[in-house]
Write a protein that holds these residues in place. Sequence first.
Motif, mmCIF file in Angstrom:
data_model
loop_
_atom_site.group_PDB
_atom_site.id
_atom_site.type_symbol
_atom_site.label_atom_id
_atom_site.label_comp_id
_atom_site.label_asym_id
_atom_site.label_seq_id
_atom_site.Cartn_x
_atom_site.Cartn_y
_atom_site.Cartn_z
ATOM 1 N N GLU A 104 13.772 -0.755 -14.522
ATOM 2 C CA GLU A 104 14.971 -0.632 -15.360
ATOM 3 C C GLU A 104 14.791 -1.394 -16.664
ATOM 4 O OE1 GLU A 104 19.689 -2.014 -15.248
ATOM 5 O OE2 GLU A 104 18.453 -2.136 -13.430
ATOM 6 N N LYS A 105 14.218 -2.609 -16.590
ATOM 7 C CA LYS A 105 14.020 -3.392 -17.814
ATOM 8 C C LYS A 105 12.929 -2.770 -18.693
ATOM 9 C CE LYS A 105 13.666 -8.207 -19.299
ATOM 10 N NZ LYS A 105 13.554 -9.620 -18.879
ATOM 11 N N SER A 106 11.914 -2.184 -18.095
ATOM 12 C CA SER A 106 10.854 -1.507 -18.872
ATOM 13 C C SER A 106 11.417 -0.312 -19.617
ATOM 14 C CB SER A 106 9.734 -1.056 -17.933
ATOM 15 O OG SER A 106 9.096 -2.174 -17.347
ATOM 16 N N LEU A 126 0.829 -1.198 0.000
ATOM 17 C CA LEU A 126 0.000 0.000 0.000
ATOM 18 C C LEU A 126 0.868 1.254 0.000
ATOM 19 C CD1 LEU A 126 -2.858 1.185 0.134
ATOM 20 C CD2 LEU A 126 -2.718 1.054 2.629
ATOM 21 N N ILE A 127 1.969 1.206 0.764
ATOM 22 C CA ILE A 127 2.870 2.353 0.777
ATOM 23 C C ILE A 127 3.537 2.537 -0.578
ATOM 24 C CG2 ILE A 127 5.017 3.240 1.819
ATOM 25 C CD1 ILE A 127 4.192 1.843 4.406
ATOM 26 N N LEU A 128 3.845 1.414 -1.242
ATOM 27 C CA LEU A 128 4.484 1.461 -2.563
ATOM 28 C C LEU A 128 3.476 1.489 -3.704
ATOM 29 C CD1 LEU A 128 7.324 -1.155 -1.934
ATOM 30 C CD2 LEU A 128 7.562 1.334 -2.010
ATOM 31 N N ASN A 129 2.238 1.715 -3.406
ATOM 32 C CA ASN A 129 1.176 1.635 -4.417
ATOM 33 C C ASN A 129 1.399 2.614 -5.564
ATOM 34 O OD1 ASN A 129 -1.529 0.591 -5.259
ATOM 35 N ND2 ASN A 129 -2.072 2.761 -5.004
ATOM 36 N N ASN A 130 2.003 3.775 -5.267
ATOM 37 C CA ASN A 130 2.221 4.778 -6.303
ATOM 38 C C ASN A 130 3.138 4.242 -7.397
ATOM 39 O OD1 ASN A 130 1.954 7.554 -7.311
ATOM 40 N ND2 ASN A 130 4.145 7.690 -6.844
ATOM 41 N N ARG A 131 4.110 3.399 -7.014
ATOM 42 C CA ARG A 131 5.013 2.828 -8.001
ATOM 43 C C ARG A 131 4.394 1.615 -8.685
ATOM 44 N NH1 ARG A 131 10.878 1.929 -5.539
ATOM 45 N NH2 ARG A 131 11.263 1.469 -7.755
ATOM 46 N N LEU A 132 3.464 0.939 -8.008
ATOM 47 C CA LEU A 132 2.818 -0.231 -8.598
ATOM 48 C C LEU A 132 1.796 0.141 -9.672
ATOM 49 C CD1 LEU A 132 2.274 -2.312 -5.344
ATOM 50 C CD2 LEU A 132 3.810 -2.891 -7.221
ATOM 51 N N LYS A 133 1.412 1.395 -9.721
ATOM 52 C CA LYS A 133 0.404 1.816 -10.699
ATOM 53 C C LYS A 133 0.958 1.930 -12.104
ATOM 54 C CE LYS A 133 -2.433 4.503 -7.463
ATOM 55 N NZ LYS A 133 -2.942 5.846 -7.104
ATOM 56 N N ASN A 134 2.311 1.871 -12.246
ATOM 57 C CA ASN A 134 2.926 2.104 -13.552
ATOM 58 C C ASN A 134 2.909 0.860 -14.418
ATOM 59 O OD1 ASN A 134 3.539 4.740 -12.715
ATOM 60 N ND2 ASN A 134 5.512 4.081 -11.837
ATOM 61 N N GLY A 135 1.788 0.224 -14.550
ATOM 62 C CA GLY A 135 1.640 -0.926 -15.441
ATOM 63 C C GLY A 135 2.314 -2.182 -14.957
#
Length: 573
Positions: free
Chosen positions: A469-471, A423-432
């Motif tokens: 990084e791979k994306s 939940l804290i890292l949710n902002n980064r998980l939203k990037n596809g």
Amino acid sequence: MTATPQLKYFNWVQQRFHRLSIRQKIFYGYGLALGVAVLGTTAGLVIGDRYFQQARQHHLLIDEEGNLLSSLQGNLLKIQIHQQEVVPFLQQPQVLQKGISHFKSDLAETETLLSQMQEFSQTNSQTDLQTLLTKHNSIIAGYFEQLRALIQQILPLSSQPEGTLKAQQLISKFSKSQESVKFYQFAHELTDFVKTVREGQEESDVAQEKAALIQAQIIIGSMVLSVAIAAILAFYTSTIIAYPIKAVTDIAQRVSQEANFDLQAPVITQDEVGALTTSLNQLIQQVKHLLEEQQAEAQVRLIQSEKMSSLGRMLAGVAHEINNPVNFISGNLVHAKTYTDDLLALLQVYKAEVPHPSTAVQTLAEEIDLEFLEVDLPKLFNSMKVGAERTREIVRSLKDFSRLDDGEAQLVELHPCLDSTLLILNNRLKNGINLVRNYGEIPAIPGYTGLLYQVFMNLIGNALDAVEEKSADNPEFIPKITIITERCPNDLVIVRIADNGPGIPPENQKKIFETFFTTKPRGIGTGLGLAIAYQIVVEKHKGKISCQSELNQGTEFAIALPTVGITLPTSHP
């Protein structure tokens, strides 16, 4: 100040000796000591024996001289006896002839003895004997010549009636002659000389005994001196070998006692001790370097801990400050919805009671789109309620993450812990990013909530870094992170966090848990994340953490946490 040649030579010998190995030092040192002992003892034996042999040779010479003189005295006595026996034997021709034969034999033997004594005195430098013989040599020769003539005169008288009387007269005349007197004087001097020689023999005996004693003293003294010199050389050799070892030992003890790693042992020799000293100095420097690295690591860990502590306090404060207005909003939303429902109910009653309101009411209802408000307002309140609940969940996750464990373990539910981290890292998980959670049936484990949050935050954060990084390198790449939990039969709970990123090179896989090791650019990675995670899992929770990675396929970290083994506080239910 100029060094003396002896000092230069001593320094040269000392330098050469220091270059030898310990085995060579022992061999040469003790060999030299033994050689000095043997050489000194041998020299003492030779000198003592030489001194004794000189005394013995002198004693033998005196003995030989005494024997010759004794023999000469005996022969002279025999001659005198034969001279006195001539008259009684005149009437006995056979006896007389036999006595004359013995007389001649003794006379010849005496002349031989005199010749031997003359040769002995010349060969052995017997000056006194040589002087005596030289002094009376002519007298002795004249006496013997006249004695032979006397015998020739007496022999014909044996057949005459008055031969005995004439013989006595001839012998008496011969005895009173000047040659006889001088010969008798020689006999007296010879007797005195024999006494002197005998005294010399006695002195020679005493001298020989003293020589034997001196020989023993020389041998014992040389042996004692040689042993003393050998002991000094052995002590010096031992000191040369032991001094560098003592110096190394003292430095090692001082380093361990004073913790002063600037100390260096002096390299005195070039043997095994010198090599050991050099190795010790290198070891001290390596320990100093490692301590400096450990101090730097501890400093960084302290700074990181302070950062995390400050971040925790800040998050706790932020969560508290957010939680108050969120609670206020959430609490008032209930009443606001009730009031709104009441107003909408009143509006419905008003519509039923006044089917035809005034023109002004109808105009206002059209302006505010009353029908839409009646439908959308309840939805708006429901959306606000969902947002408030979402905010409260985030605040609760922040409070859990920022929790400062007071050194006491507690039962930790891993699934909420993982969900709060996500939940804290949710902002980064939203990037596809495709997140797959495959949670199994696992029990709560004894542990430290805040520390486990930190572990999951580091691992999931690294997985996000890898797929991002791979994306960036491959726009068609579909990032995926998988989280799996399962229970093992051996009282372990397994948490797997996998990504399909670029993977970790094989040469780096053995280093990833080392402090300060990072493959991220300078200023982005500190090299502490995985090292701290390893310390928390292995040291604090008695668990295990492992990594499996394959290039261009992805990486999986597996955490094994025991369900037993960590003592919970007695106050815990």
